[in-house]
Scaffold this motif. Structure first.
Motif, PDB file in Angstrom:
ATOM      1  N   GLY A   1       0.781  -1.229   0.000  1.00  0.00           N
ATOM      2  CA  GLY A   1       0.000   0.000   0.000  1.00  0.00           C
ATOM      3  C   GLY A   1       0.810   1.274   0.000  1.00  0.00           C
ATOM      4  N   MET A   2       1.971   1.253   0.687  1.00  0.00           N
ATOM      5  CA  MET A   2       2.807   2.449   0.778  1.00  0.00           C
ATOM      6  C   MET A   2       4.223   2.006   1.110  1.00  0.00           C
ATOM      7  SD  MET A   2       1.126   3.909   4.325  1.00  0.00           S
ATOM      8  CE  MET A   2       0.212   2.712   5.326  1.00  0.00           C
ATOM      9  N   TYR A   3       5.164   2.916   0.929  1.00  0.00           N
ATOM     10  CA  TYR A   3       6.568   2.539   1.049  1.00  0.00           C
ATOM     11  C   TYR A   3       7.368   3.738   1.520  1.00  0.00           C
ATOM     12  CZ  TYR A   3      11.073   0.485  -0.571  1.00  0.00           C
ATOM     13  OH  TYR A   3      12.358  -0.015  -0.672  1.00  0.00           O
ATOM     14  N   LEU A   4       7.993   3.627   2.692  1.00  0.00           N
ATOM     15  CA  LEU A   4       8.814   4.723   3.223  1.00  0.00           C
ATOM     16  C   LEU A   4      10.227   4.610   2.661  1.00  0.00           C
ATOM     17  CD1 LEU A   4       9.140   7.127   5.200  1.00  0.00           C
ATOM     18  CD2 LEU A   4       9.859   5.464   6.929  1.00  0.00           C
ATOM     19  N   LEU A   5      10.602   5.582   1.821  1.00  0.00           N
ATOM     20  CA  LEU A   5      11.936   5.609   1.228  1.00  0.00           C
ATOM     21  C   LEU A   5      12.195   7.013   0.691  1.00  0.00           C
ATOM     22  CD1 LEU A   5      13.963   3.146   0.911  1.00  0.00           C
ATOM     23  CD2 LEU A   5      13.557   3.357  -1.538  1.00  0.00           C
TER      24      LEU A   5
END
Length: 434
Positions: free
Chosen positions: A280-284
């Motif tokens: 759903g989402m990706y912290l980068l």
């Protein structure tokens, strides 16, 4: 850090890729493989006034071609010859200590912050105050400060920086009815909803060790503030205290929603899962967009800052700065100095951006007319931040980041446990040895 990028970092950075390095404090070379062995060696820099070598960790396709565009533009403008030695990003970072003490290239890609200041303090870099006399007007005071060594001299030429945040596909969220969370509680609620929908809520990849530092930094800053982040990285604050334990306790609430395969995945693997709507989402960092080669997918990517938790709202942002340095040897080569001066111009940074538009140019006057909506949002997020952190592996002692934090965070991701007393013990020993 794009790779950073980093990650640079590259971040690259790519920028941000970082494995357990050699013991940075050790100066001896016995038994240490030199990075020049990976590059095939460097051409002599002092023998010709028209040639130089450039060591690059930009091994991923997009940044590799972007730096080549800069080299091509410089060679055309100057008539000089640049020989580029590109090394896999992790290898470059792993062997940087022995590289700089051996036969380094004249100029090379690296990062701002403690990571630059450390090697400057060891006398392994050439100061470039004369270069900054030419390009200083192109940079803000904040960027100038980030490029200054511990002796007050200039060492670094910024090329770009990039914000870290949560990236997601707009159409997928619209289809599912998801909305951007503003608080940590809202983030957890959204993650629970995604998990209920059969989606991996938070894409995560920590095979290379460095990506998890971004989550640690954000939770730490959101709980304890930017200054605490800086002081902890400098070991002016102890690791063995409730403020640090609260970071891990807070993070533990996210572990059930992060990709369970994280320790076996690279950041590129996790980017593909996001593009395929499997997470759903990706912290980068924004360098993640290098992986979206389908224009339709790239146009569908959006991002939001890490939600607020406590003391500072969303005032601080992780936005590592990537650029170029001169080795001590390279300081004797005027062509190498000219190359760094070129890198500090809008012309060079426009050449880079023409290939890699995942990052934000740092030189004043760089062309922003081709910014996508996402580029503009990234640039605004950096410009609007009260505090800009570099990323843990750049703000902290290299040996602390690589030899202590990487295994500690990977262990935490695996079982949710961490021994902050042990972290403090190791930190005390490492910082005392400097």
């Amino acid at each position: 850090m794009n790779t950073q990028r980093s990650g640079s970092s590259s971040l690259t950075f790519d920028r941000r890729a970082l494995l357990k390095t050699l013991g940075i404090g050790a100066v001896g070379l016995a038994g240490v493989p030199l990075l020049s062995a990976c590059t095939g060696g460097s051409a002599p820099s002092g023998g010709s006034s028209k040639t130089m070598t450039f060591g690059s960790s930009a091994s991923d396709d997009v940044p590799k071609r972007a730096y080549q565009a800069v080299v091509d533009a410089f060679q055309k403008k100057s008539g000089d010859t640049v020989t580029t030695n590109t090394v896999p990003h992790n290898d470059f970072q792993n062997k940087i200590n022995s590289y700089l003490q051996g036969s380094p290239d004249d100029a090379f890609t690296w990062f701002a912050g403690y990571r630059m200041q450390y090697y400057a303090g060891k006398g392994l870099l050439a100061p470039i105050d004369d270069v900054w006399e030419k390009i200083g007007a192109n940079y803000s005071d904040a960027l100038k400060k980030a490029s200054t060594g511990p002796d007050g001299k200039m060492y670094f030429v910024p090329n770009y920086n990039y914000p870290w945040g949560f990236f997601y596909r707009k159409s997928f969220w619209a289809q599912k009815g998801y909305t951007v969370p503003k608080t940590f509680d809202e983030l957890k609620t959204l993650a629970a909803k995604m998990k209920g929908d059969g989606i991996i809520p938070i894409g995560f990849a920590d095979k290379d060790g460095w990506p998890a530092m971004g989550t640690f930094d954000y939770i730490n800053m959101r709980l304890n503030g930017y200054q605490f982040h800086v002081d902890l990285c400098a070991h002016k604050e102890s690791w063995n205290q409730p403020k640090v334990q609260s970071v891990f306790d807070t993070w533990k609430a996210l572990l059930p929603y992060q990709d369970p395969g994280a320790l076996g995945q690279t950041w590129q693997d996790a980017a593909k899962l996001l593009g395929d709507k499997k997470t759903g989402m990706y912290l980068l960092g924004s360098f993640v967009t290098q992986q979206f080669t389908d224009p339709a997918v790239l146009a569908d990517i959006d991002f939001f800052p890490f939600p607020e938790i406590a003391v500072e709202g969303q005032d601080s942002i992780e936005a590592p700065i990537d650029g170029l340095l001169l080795s001590k040897k390279g300081g004797q080569n005027q062509v190498a100095k000219d190359f760094l001066a070129f890198m500090g111009t809008p012309e060079a940074q426009n050449a880079y951006y023409s290939v890699d538009n995942s990052n934000i140019a740092t030189a004043k006057g760089a062309d922003t007319s081709k910014f996508t909506a996402l580029n503009k949002k990234c640039a605004d997020a950096i410009a609007g931040a009260k505090n800009i952190s570099q990323f843990f592996d750049r703000d902290a002692l290299p040996a602390m980041a690589n030899n202590v934090m990487i295994p500690a965070l990977q262990s935490f991701i695996k079982d949710g446990n961490v021994d902050i007393k042990n972290l403090e013990s190791q930190a005390a020993a490492l910082y005392a040895a400097q």
